[in-house]
Write a protein that holds these residues in place. Structure first.
Motif, PDB file in Angstrom:
ATOM      1  N   ASP A  51      29.512   3.527   1.453  1.00  0.00           N
ATOM      2  CA  ASP A  51      29.772   2.271   0.747  1.00  0.00           C
ATOM      3  C   ASP A  51      28.556   1.848  -0.068  1.00  0.00           C
ATOM      4  N   GLU A 103      40.613   0.805   5.349  1.00  0.00           N
ATOM      5  CA  GLU A 103      39.782   0.480   6.506  1.00  0.00           C
ATOM      6  C   GLU A 103      40.665   0.163   7.712  1.00  0.00           C
ATOM      7  N   LYS A 104      40.230   0.603   8.880  1.00  0.00           N
ATOM      8  CA  LYS A 104      41.004   0.419  10.109  1.00  0.00           C
ATOM      9  C   LYS A 104      41.332  -1.050  10.365  1.00  0.00           C
ATOM     10  N   HIS A 253      32.427   2.172   9.016  1.00  0.00           N
ATOM     11  CA  HIS A 253      33.406   1.421   8.242  1.00  0.00           C
ATOM     12  C   HIS A 253      34.845   1.733   8.628  1.00  0.00           C
ATOM     13  N   ILE A 255      37.160   4.178   8.114  1.00  0.00           N
ATOM     14  CA  ILE A 255      38.133   4.555   7.087  1.00  0.00           C
ATOM     15  C   ILE A 255      39.190   5.462   7.711  1.00  0.00           C
TER      16      ILE A 255
END
Length: 266
Positions: A51, A103-104, A253, A255
């Motif tokens: 990111d 994103e989770k 993050h 993903i």
């Protein structure tokens, strides 16, 4: 080319667009967090990171959002509360249309766009970061739960019970009212003469850091950040020039889906 490197180069493309708009409108911005760490230690991305983070003082942040209305090319999407009703974060993202980078914690939120992004954080004056964090953290979580984000997915039974309670409380508030409360709490010290600025996560920095910005090389370009970057990075990371052990080199993050479509590079 690895998928991670492909993602990084697309994020760099977005960052260059942020820089272009800022330079066009004489808006000050600055690299923060792992982005600045990567610039100083690696001359670009931290090799295992996925990111990019930029900060703005609040007035410049608002000017940037306004400039995007006319100057952001069609292949990008400026994601805020105003442009995406189910987006629950009090900072902006610029996303690349035609990609997916999920994103989770977005859970059941039906976002207008979920493509590869760069994060843009407003920084506000803050007299007492610790005191303010208690209030803003609650309302941030309230809004996330209200919008269907899953922020207890990796917690134990106690954490899940707490968030179930927060979700129940969220039923008694509208999205707009929570957003107004969050915004008011974040901005209440603006205009005051205090030494600190805080972002969405209540990470305080000295206000004076933003008064002297310099270009710092990043990949094949350079982006602005604090001339006193050593002070910022030392406070944030300690011995920041020493990379973590290999078993700690991961991003956080969460993903869960990546689709690069026409932007996939060989």
């Amino acid at each position: 080319m690895t998928e991670l490197r492909n993602i990084q180069l697309l994020q760099l493309m977005i960052a260059k667009e942020v820089k272009r708009i800022c330079e066009l409108h004489k808006i000050q911005y600055f690299m923060i967090a792992g982005t600045l760490l990567g610039a100083v230690r690696h001359k670009g991305f931290i090799p295992w990171d996925d990111d990019l983070d930029f900060g703005f003082v609040r007035s410049d942040y608002e000017r940037f959002l306004e400039a995007c209305k006319t100057d952001l090319p069609d292949e990008y999407f400026l994601q805020t509360w105003d442009t995406d009703p189910e987006y629950a974060l009090p900072f902006a993202k610029i996303r690349l249309k035609g990609t997916h980078f999920v994103e989770k914690n977005t859970g059941r939120a039906h976002l207008v766009e979920d493509g590869i992004f760069v994060d843009l954080f407003p920084f506000d004056k803050c007299k007492n970061p610790d005191k303010r964090q208690v209030k803003t953290a609650f309302y941030q979580r309230l809004l996330l739960m209200k919008n269907g984000y899953d922020i207890a997915h990796d917690g134990g039974m106690l954490k899940k019970a707490v968030y179930a309670g927060i979700k129940a409380v969220s039923l008694f508030f509208s999205r707009a009212s929570i957003q107004r409360t969050l915004q008011k709490s974040s901005m209440k010290d603006n205009g005051s003469d205090c030494a600190y600025l805080c972002d969405h996560y209540e990470r305080p920095i000295q206000s004076s850091l933003t008064e002297s910005l310099i270009p710092i090389p990043f990949e094949d370009d350079a982006f602005l950040s604090f001339s006193s970057y050593d002070e910022y990075l030392t406070v944030t990371y300690g011995d920041y020039m020493t990379p973590p052990p290999e078993d700690k080199r991961e991003n956080y993050h969460g993903i869960t889906r990546v689709e690069l479509s026409k932007y996939k590079m060989d």
